[in-house]
Write an enzyme that holds these catalytic residues in place. Structure first.
Site, PDB file in Angstrom:
ATOM      1  N   ARG A  89       0.832  -1.213   0.000  1.00 24.92           N
ATOM      2  CA  ARG A  89       0.000   0.000   0.000  1.00 24.92           C
ATOM      3  C   ARG A  89       0.866   1.262   0.000  1.00 24.92           C
ATOM      4  O   ARG A  89       1.098   1.853  -1.044  1.00 24.92           O
ATOM      5  CB  ARG A  89      -0.971  -0.019   1.208  1.00 24.92           C
ATOM      6  CG  ARG A  89      -2.157   0.924   1.065  1.00 24.92           C
ATOM      7  CD  ARG A  89      -1.866   2.390   1.293  1.00 24.92           C
ATOM      8  NE  ARG A  89      -1.367   2.683   2.633  1.00 24.92           N
ATOM      9  CZ  ARG A  89      -0.905   3.883   2.991  1.00 24.92           C
ATOM     10  NH1 ARG A  89      -0.886   4.891   2.143  1.00 24.92           N
ATOM     11  NH2 ARG A  89      -0.441   4.075   4.218  1.00 24.92           N
ATOM     12  N   ASP A  90       1.390   1.620   1.152  1.00 29.51           N
ATOM     13  CA  ASP A  90       2.184   2.849   1.253  1.00 29.51           C
ATOM     14  C   ASP A  90       3.353   2.826   0.269  1.00 29.51           C
ATOM     15  O   ASP A  90       3.691   3.838  -0.345  1.00 29.51           O
ATOM     16  CB  ASP A  90       2.698   2.985   2.692  1.00 29.51           C
ATOM     17  CG  ASP A  90       3.444   4.276   2.943  1.00 29.51           C
ATOM     18  OD1 ASP A  90       3.086   5.294   2.328  1.00 29.51           O
ATOM     19  OD2 ASP A  90       4.394   4.270   3.739  1.00 29.51           O
ATOM     20  N   HIS A 147       7.224   4.789  12.039  1.00 25.66           N
ATOM     21  CA  HIS A 147       7.176   4.643  10.575  1.00 25.66           C
ATOM     22  C   HIS A 147       8.278   5.537   9.989  1.00 25.66           C
ATOM     23  O   HIS A 147       8.103   6.738   9.846  1.00 25.66           O
ATOM     24  CB  HIS A 147       5.782   5.090  10.123  1.00 25.66           C
ATOM     25  CG  HIS A 147       5.510   4.990   8.671  1.00 25.66           C
ATOM     26  ND1 HIS A 147       4.568   4.126   8.151  1.00 25.66           N
ATOM     27  CD2 HIS A 147       6.022   5.638   7.601  1.00 25.66           C
ATOM     28  CE1 HIS A 147       4.512   4.260   6.835  1.00 25.66           C
ATOM     29  NE2 HIS A 147       5.386   5.177   6.471  1.00 25.66           N
ATOM     30  N   HIS A 178      11.216   6.604   7.134  1.00 23.55           N
ATOM     31  CA  HIS A 178      11.666   6.582   5.741  1.00 23.55           C
ATOM     32  C   HIS A 178      13.175   6.772   5.749  1.00 23.55           C
ATOM     33  O   HIS A 178      13.711   7.461   6.607  1.00 23.55           O
ATOM     34  CB  HIS A 178      10.990   7.700   4.943  1.00 23.55           C
ATOM     35  CG  HIS A 178       9.604   7.352   4.520  1.00 23.55           C
ATOM     36  ND1 HIS A 178       9.148   7.510   3.241  1.00 23.55           N
ATOM     37  CD2 HIS A 178       8.573   6.811   5.212  1.00 23.55           C
ATOM     38  CE1 HIS A 178       7.890   7.103   3.166  1.00 23.55           C
ATOM     39  NE2 HIS A 178       7.509   6.685   4.349  1.00 23.55           N
ATOM     40  N   CYS A 199      10.137   8.972  -2.098  1.00 19.50           N
ATOM     41  CA  CYS A 199       9.665  10.124  -1.340  1.00 19.50           C
ATOM     42  C   CYS A 199       9.249  11.160  -2.360  1.00 19.50           C
ATOM     43  O   CYS A 199      10.087  11.677  -3.097  1.00 19.50           O
ATOM     44  CB  CYS A 199      10.765  10.673  -0.430  1.00 19.50           C
ATOM     45  SG  CYS A 199      10.251  12.150   0.462  1.00 19.50           S
ATOM     46  N   ASN A 251      10.273   3.962   2.280  1.00 23.42           N
ATOM     47  CA  ASN A 251      10.166   3.441   3.640  1.00 23.42           C
ATOM     48  C   ASN A 251      11.423   2.642   3.955  1.00 23.42           C
ATOM     49  O   ASN A 251      12.057   2.089   3.056  1.00 23.42           O
ATOM     50  CB  ASN A 251       8.959   2.494   3.724  1.00 23.42           C
ATOM     51  CG  ASN A 251       7.647   3.227   3.587  1.00 23.42           C
ATOM     52  OD1 ASN A 251       7.200   3.912   4.493  1.00 23.42           O
ATOM     53  ND2 ASN A 251       7.019   3.100   2.435  1.00 23.42           N
TER      54      ASN A 251
HETATM   55 MG    MG Z   1       5.626   5.638   4.327  1.00 18.40          MG
END
Ligand code: MG
Length: 302
Positions: free
Chosen positions: A10-11, A207, A209, A240, A249
């Site tokens: 997803r992300d 979370h 990155h 990003c 991530n």
């Molecule tokens: Mg993320």
């Protein structure tokens, strides 16, 4: 035991230029389950015009339900829902966990979801009411908790307040995001000091990155403060959007490698993750950025 929330399907994919079709996304999720990941974010019930990478998320969720019986499964397959309509879709798909999102930066929220932080909380109410009624767990994402691409440094007190507010609303956990990958460990520590009680209650996930190479250092710092849940994505999927060409991530392979090296358990088979990385690199038509996948595992015995 450290819990890894795999956000690649997803992300991760949402921020990649290349679109993977339905069958590849489904196969990816199955490979991630096979590697031992217990929580995998599988899609987003958002407009496919806005986010074409997430098209057919409902069909994917239904297929995952056919295969794993989501309600009875030991695995969690959360989906992102932006509003009440998304939540209605989630109910159709028998899911048992959804994720909602807002940001600690006012400007980022306006740019990202076209509303103020306050308005985003108003949108959460009907979603949370439906979730409560249907016994669905809700995870909250709080983005730009350290730096915002528009506003710069974000006040730690603001992050702490918003995280607590999401928990009070009914989220079982809040994921604190370094969305542009700019935080240093000392900055992470400042936020975590304000969330001590919530960390003790296992309500905080981190979370990170890896845009500027600080993600693993930030994971280590979070471990010192007792955080036991981390989001990551296979192959560091995600990029990003505010730093072209940057890493996304923190990669699941890299974080799992470090945790296992520290003697911490994750329940994940790292070799299988590395194989999934190689398979996915072909599908994405580019090498994925995990350092561990690139280098392979070191030999343990001569
Ligand atoms: Mg993320």
């Amino acid at each position: 035991m450290i819990r890894i929330v795999e956000v690649g399907p997803r992300d991760g994919l949402q921020n990649e230029k290349k679109y993977l079709d339905f069958s590849v996304r489904l196969e990816l999720i199955q490979k991630l389950v096979d590697s031992g990941l217990k929580t995998i974010e599988i899609g987003a019930f958002v407009s496919s015009e806005k986010i074409p990478q997430m098209a057919q998320s409902l069909e994917i969720t239904q297929k995952i339900n056919d295969i794993y019986n989501i309600r009875k499964s030991k695995n969690q397959f959360p989906v992102l829902v932006p509003n009440e309509r998304g939540m209605q879709d989630a109910l159709k798909a028998h899911i048992k966990e959804v994720a909602i999102f807002t940001a600690a930066s006012e400007t980022f929220n306006q740019a990202n979801i076209n509303c103020s932080i306050e308005e985003s909380f108003e949108r959460f109410h009907p979603v949370l009411n439906l979730a409560k009624k249907n016994k669905i767990k809700v995870r909250g994402y709080l983005s730009t908790c350290f730096y915002c691409p528009y506003e710069g440094k974000i006040k730690p007190q603001k992050v702490v307040l918003l995280a607590k507010r999401l928990l009070q609303l009914g989220c079982y956990e809040v994921s604190i995001g370094d969305t542009i990958g700019a935080a240093a460990p000392t900055e992470v520590a400042t936020v975590l000091k304000g969330l001590k009680t919530e960390i003790r209650g296992k309500k905080i996930a981190m979370h990170f990155h890896d845009t500027r190479g600080t993600a693993l250092a930030n994971v280590l710092e979070s471990l010192k403060y007792g955080v036991k849940t981390f989001d990551s994505s296979i192959g560091g999927l995600g990029g990003c959007p505010y730093a072209p060409g940057a890493q996304g991530n923190v990669s699941t392979e890299d974080i799992v490698y470090m945790l296992h090296g520290m003697g911490l358990k994750t329940g994940i088979n790292l070799q299988k993750l590395i194989e999934t990385n190689q398979w996915l690199s072909e599908k994405m038509e580019k090498p994925l950025v995990s350092r561990v996948a690139k280098a392979g595992l070191p030999k343990l015995k001569k």
